[in-house]
Design a protein around this motif. Sequence first.
Motif, PDB file in Angstrom:
ATOM      1  N   SER A 319      43.738   5.369  -5.472  1.00 30.64           N
ATOM      2  CA  SER A 319      42.906   4.144  -5.628  1.00 30.64           C
ATOM      3  C   SER A 319      43.817   2.797  -5.579  1.00 30.64           C
ATOM      4  O   SER A 319      44.952   2.851  -6.174  1.00 30.64           O
ATOM      5  CB  SER A 319      42.217   4.511  -7.007  1.00 30.64           C
ATOM      6  N   VAL A 337      39.038   1.815  -2.801  1.00 32.34           N
ATOM      7  CA  VAL A 337      39.389   0.603  -2.260  1.00 32.34           C
ATOM      8  C   VAL A 337      38.688  -0.552  -3.147  1.00 32.34           C
ATOM      9  O   VAL A 337      37.338  -0.637  -2.662  1.00 32.34           O
ATOM     10  CB  VAL A 337      39.772   0.208  -0.997  1.00 32.34           C
ATOM     11  N   GLU A 339      38.297  -4.363  -3.281  1.00 28.37           N
ATOM     12  CA  GLU A 339      38.962  -5.594  -2.640  1.00 28.37           C
ATOM     13  C   GLU A 339      39.007  -6.825  -3.518  1.00 28.37           C
ATOM     14  O   GLU A 339      38.361  -6.801  -4.817  1.00 28.37           O
ATOM     15  CB  GLU A 339      38.088  -5.805  -1.284  1.00 28.37           C
ATOM     16  N   ASN A 352      37.085   7.691  -1.384  1.00 26.63           N
ATOM     17  CA  ASN A 352      37.097   6.902  -0.152  1.00 26.63           C
ATOM     18  C   ASN A 352      36.283   5.879  -0.171  1.00 26.63           C
ATOM     19  O   ASN A 352      36.014   5.549   0.949  1.00 26.63           O
ATOM     20  CB  ASN A 352      37.146   7.840   1.106  1.00 26.63           C
ATOM     21  N   HIS A 354      34.807   2.133  -0.105  1.00 21.08           N
ATOM     22  CA  HIS A 354      35.322   0.685  -0.015  1.00 21.08           C
ATOM     23  C   HIS A 354      34.305  -0.153  -0.493  1.00 21.08           C
ATOM     24  O   HIS A 354      33.367  -0.535  -0.361  1.00 21.08           O
ATOM     25  CB  HIS A 354      35.434   0.378   1.506  1.00 21.08           C
ATOM     26  N   GLY A 356      33.899  -4.052  -1.085  1.00 18.97           N
ATOM     27  CA  GLY A 356      34.408  -5.230  -0.266  1.00 18.97           C
ATOM     28  C   GLY A 356      34.612  -6.346  -1.226  1.00 18.97           C
ATOM     29  O   GLY A 356      34.197  -6.574  -2.399  1.00 18.97           O
ATOM     30  N   ARG A 375      29.585   2.359   1.236  1.00 18.56           N
ATOM     31  CA  ARG A 375      30.421   1.244   1.211  1.00 18.56           C
ATOM     32  C   ARG A 375      29.677  -0.007   0.709  1.00 18.56           C
ATOM     33  O   ARG A 375      28.530  -0.048   1.165  1.00 18.56           O
ATOM     34  CB  ARG A 375      30.664   0.979   2.664  1.00 18.56           C
TER      35      ARG A 375
END
Length: 380
Positions: A319, A337, A339, A352, A354, A356, A375
């Motif tokens: 992570s 992830v 951001e 997995n 994401h 933003g 996402r």
Amino acid sequence: MKQNSMLAMILAGGRGSRLHELTNKVAKPAVSYGGKYRIVDFPLSNCANSGIDVVGVLTQYESILLNSYVAAGGRWGLDAKDSGVYVLPPREKADVGLDVYRGTADAISQNIDFIDSRSPEYLLILSGDHIYKMNYAQMLAFHKTSKADATIAVIEVPIKDASRFGIMNTDGETDQIVEFEEKPAEPKSNLASMGIYIFNWKLLRKMLLADMKNPDSSHDFGKDIIPTMLNDGKRLFAYRFKGYWKDVGTIDSLWEANMDLLSPNNELDLNDPTWKIYTEDVTTLPQYIGPEANVTNAYITQGCIVEGEVKNSVLFTGSKVRPGAKVIDSVLMPGVVVEEGAVVQRALVADNIHIGKNAVAGSADSEHIELVAQRVKGAE
């Protein structure tokens, strides 16, 4: 424990539909937990630590990942001579063709030949989707001392929650079971079945063969086999388990089980050298905590990169939390992830995913934990 005196069968075919998108592509026992584990690691490690050499894992729903994971029996030390982990999906038979597992008892019935090939005296039946540490050898010793036909592991639950479980009513002295009630509206006891059974194999084998021929049976241990044994006057005993046990069947309970690891007094204690939980060792770099990172009370696994703020959270392998990002009271599954500037709070983020830049996932005052399985777009 004498070689092959007890064989274990793990029921791992469940869908786990209340985990929503987490089990769209994987069976519930293969869901990640605790930074680097999968749920099925717990019953398999318990078997290895209890001296059980042969384990059958009965898979069905979305089983590709689970089958390949379990088939590598070496990670639990179950790959020596005369031992092994055997994946047992439903398979086509000459007389009936392909027959899916229709219930917990039917799953065992369809594998009588496998069990007979090992000639066990006792059969241990486990659920593949609970998180706990338990010495099954001690349960077998209780079974023998009680001269039981079947022993069922139970755990005391608050009486207000007892109607959610299968409840064992006992005689109060020897813990011989006198009645079994499936999710009673007005429970008489708080001894909840853990879905862990030890049977004398010869007796159970006869009962399974009879159950297979019964058109009115739902082929289930709780609904059919256990009540029949009680009606037949068989000796059934409740084995009281003390310790951590969690059914992680919902997003909230899976989040809670991960949060429990953050408590310094947590009963599960994954650091206990006397009862290790074995898992796949992923080849990855050590964790990296950046110079501007702010970490408070967190469980951070190898391969993680933390450059922002992490508080009261569990981060799984690989992570990443970028600068200025905040992860609070949350669980990040492998490869997530987050951001720059994004905020994740009271959420469980799936593998997995994401998050933003400057995006928001979850809410500090939500009643339930938010599952983030798609996402989340941020500012471009």
